[in-house]
Scaffold this motif. Structure first.
Motif, short mmCIF file in Angstrom:
data_model
loop_
_atom_site.label_atom_id
_atom_site.label_comp_id
_atom_site.label_asym_id
_atom_site.label_seq_id
_atom_site.Cartn_x
_atom_site.Cartn_y
_atom_site.Cartn_z
N HIS A 3 0.79 -1.22 -0.08
CA HIS A 3 -0.13 -0.16 -0.10
C HIS A 3 0.71 1.35 0.09
O HIS A 3 2.03 1.16 0.38
CB HIS A 3 -0.97 0.07 1.19
N GLY A 4 0.29 2.48 -0.51
CA GLY A 4 1.03 3.83 -0.46
C GLY A 4 2.46 3.80 -0.99
O GLY A 4 2.51 3.01 -2.28
N ASP A 5 3.16 4.24 -0.42
CA ASP A 5 4.71 4.27 -0.96
C ASP A 5 5.48 3.02 -1.19
O ASP A 5 5.92 2.84 -2.41
CB ASP A 5 5.57 5.18 -0.05
N ALA A 6 4.77 2.13 -0.40
CA ALA A 6 5.41 0.76 -0.69
C ALA A 6 5.00 0.27 -1.98
O ALA A 6 5.62 -0.51 -2.47
CB ALA A 6 5.17 0.03 0.66
N ALA A 7 3.73 0.33 -2.50
CA ALA A 7 3.22 0.03 -3.59
C ALA A 7 3.91 0.55 -4.70
O ALA A 7 4.30 -0.06 -5.78
CB ALA A 7 1.64 0.10 -3.40
N HIS A 8 4.17 1.64 -4.58
CA HIS A 8 4.75 2.67 -5.61
C HIS A 8 6.04 1.92 -5.85
O HIS A 8 6.77 1.77 -6.96
CB HIS A 8 5.03 4.13 -5.38
N ALA A 9 6.90 1.61 -4.77
CA ALA A 9 8.27 0.99 -4.86
C ALA A 9 8.30 -0.06 -5.65
O ALA A 9 8.79 -0.46 -6.49
CB ALA A 9 8.76 0.85 -3.48
N ARG A 10 7.12 -1.33 -5.26
CA ARG A 10 6.99 -2.41 -5.78
C ARG A 10 6.70 -2.14 -7.09
O ARG A 10 7.40 -3.11 -7.97
CB ARG A 10 6.07 -3.15 -5.14
N ASP A 11 6.03 -1.05 -7.75
CA ASP A 11 5.83 -1.11 -9.01
C ASP A 11 7.06 -0.69 -9.80
O ASP A 11 7.39 -0.95 -11.02
CB ASP A 11 4.58 0.12 -9.30
#
Length: 494
Positions: free
Chosen positions: A93-101
């Motif tokens: 979720h959030g910034d972690a999801a952006h990092a995973r993308d």
């Protein structure tokens, strides 16, 4: 490594969250930018420490710590390394999801962790499973992975905190990553310097991520790391009376060695005169082994009183026992109103008959003695060493040294310092007797109880590190006596 701002300041996890929030709200940064800075700092540390590394596996959890891992994997992949990510969950979720993308777009290899899977070969494993928010045992799926990582021979870099370690207290409620290196971000978390952390964090580096000093304004540290300090050189006209007279009380039947070690450490730490009140049967051995100690046979309080009258400071407890003899001497010493250090049976008797002190007193319990003084279990003491040390200082109105890996020094006003020196070789009989002598000698030479405890703990631990240069196993308490003398005079090397 250059010295970073606030390098001695230690913060709670909640304080670090506030600093994170300030960086976003007050400095106009995004959480994703902080995540990028953390990943960049960690990757740089990895390249410095393992310059030959070419294969890397990054273990990512679903939170922000996993986000740091995904971005580090992207950086390593972009630098030409062979990188594989093993994730606990594909939901972030959030910034972690952006990092995973960001990682997914790099077209690197990603696998979901399966309990029966084997770990890929690598030059370095990167732990990004859990961050500072974990205050419970890891989930069973993560526990299996952590155990596999620990059982491998691959070196591990932990991001911010080794997964499973409580960054607030130094406790491990379950299994935890045993890292070879940990890169901590923004501010030093206090739990990384005491308790179980000693066997878990490996080499610990702090990176403040280039954040301005204004971020810390108005945020007092919860604790501080001890500094290597010394007493000033003696005046050229100093005499033995100028350097204080210590009376060490203890050495019941069969424990003359404890009071001798305490007395010798007191001498080696600079006290001008050291008297010993002990069993008459110990006198010949003490006089033969160390004639500089003025040993006196004492049968009870009446024979102790004239020695108390001559003394400036007392060391009470090494080898004292808890029988009638030891109890009578303990009561008489406490009634004298002299500044003192209480250790060993001096503490066990205090647990039986608690009191708050109105004179300068230093208590030096190990976790078992601390548990008795607080009426708790050892596990409860160790679960939050910071709270335990502060509770002791408040309850007894004394300076408290809670011994162990990352010894804590607590003041009744809430101040707390953490010792960063010492080694496992010091887990042997007599080390506590030495520490009692060192602190008492510093009190006798004019230090406040707080300064004597802080300086004494540091000198004792550093002397242990010097003595351990010839090996930790088999280290004797008496091996520290010469290094203590050297360090007390500001000399660093033998």
């Amino acid at each position: 490594m250059p010295v970073v701002p606030h390098h001695r300041d230690l913060y709670t996890v909640e304080q670090v969250r506030v600093l994170d929030r300030r960086a976003i709200d007050d400095l106009g940064m995004t959480g994703f930018e902080l995540m990028n800075r953390a990943a960049t700092a960690a990757f740089a540390a990895l390249c410095r420490h393992w310059p030959e590394a070419r294969r890397m596996v990054v273990f990512c959890g679903p939170g922000n710590n996993g986000g740091d891992g995904y971005l580090l994997a992207s950086l390593a992949h972009g630098a030409g390394m062979a990188v594989e990510v093993i994730e606990l969950s594909d939901v972030s979720h959030g910034d972690a999801a952006h990092a995973r993308d960001t990682w997914q777009r790099s077209m690197g290899i990603t696998r979901h962790w399966q309990q029966d899977a084997s770990l890929p070969l690598a030059d370095v494993y990167v732990d990004a499973l859990y961050g500072t928010g974990l205050n419970r045992a890891p989930e069973p799926s993560a526990t299996g992975l952590i155990d596999r990582i620990n059982a491998s021979s691959v070196p591990v870099l932990a991001l911010d905190v080794p997964s499973g370690l409580n960054a607030d207290t130094g406790d491990c409620p379950g299994t935890a990553i045993r890292a070879d290196m940990t890169v901590s971000f923004i501010a030093a978390k206090r739990g990384m310097y005491t308790g179980h952390a000693a066997t878990i964090v490996g080499i610990l580096q702090l990176d403040t991520l280039g954040l301005p000093d204004s971020l810390w304004r108005g945020m007092p540290a919860d604790a501080s790391l001890l500094e290597a300090t010394y007493l000033p050189p003696r005046a050229r006209d100093a005499h033995k009376g100028y350097c204080g007279h210590v009376l060490a009380i203890g050495g019941d039947y069969g424990t003359a060695g404890a009071i001798r070690l305490c007395g010798e450490a007191t001498l080696r730490s600079g006290a001008g005169l050291v008297s010993i009140a002990t069993r008459t049967e110990n006198i010949f051995a003490l006089n033969s082994a160390r004639p500089e100690l003025m040993a006196h046979g004492v049968h009870g309080p009446q024979e102790l009183q004239w020695l108390l009258d001559r003394a400036d400071v007392l060391a009470v407890g090494p080898g004292l026992g808890q029988g009638a003899w030891g109890h009578a001497l303990w009561l008489t010493a406490l009634d004298s109103g002299k500044p003192m250090v209480l250790d060993a049976d001096g503490l066990n008797l205090l647990a039986r008959e608690p009191q708050r002190f109105s004179v300068p007193v230093v208590l030096t319990p190990h976790p078992g003695e601390a548990a008795r003084l607080l009426g708790k279990s050892i596990a409860q003491v160790q679960a939050d060493r910071f709270a335990s040390a502060r509770a002791l200082a408040h309850r007894y109105n004394a300076i408290v040294v809670l011994k162990g890996p990352g010894s804590l020094i607590a003041h009744p006003d809430g101040r707390l310092d953490v010792c960063i020196w010492g080694n496992p070789g010091m887990a042997s009989g007599g080390m506590g007797d030495l520490l009692t002598g060192v602190i008492t000698a510093l009190l006798a030479q004019g230090c406040s109880a707080w300064d004597a405890a802080c300086l004494g703990v540091g000198l004792h631990a550093r002397a242990g590190d010097l003595a351990a240069r010839r090996g930790e196993r088999g280290l004797l308490a008496s091996d520290l006596l010469e290094p203590l003398r050297m360090l007390g005079n500001g000399l660093e090397h033998d």
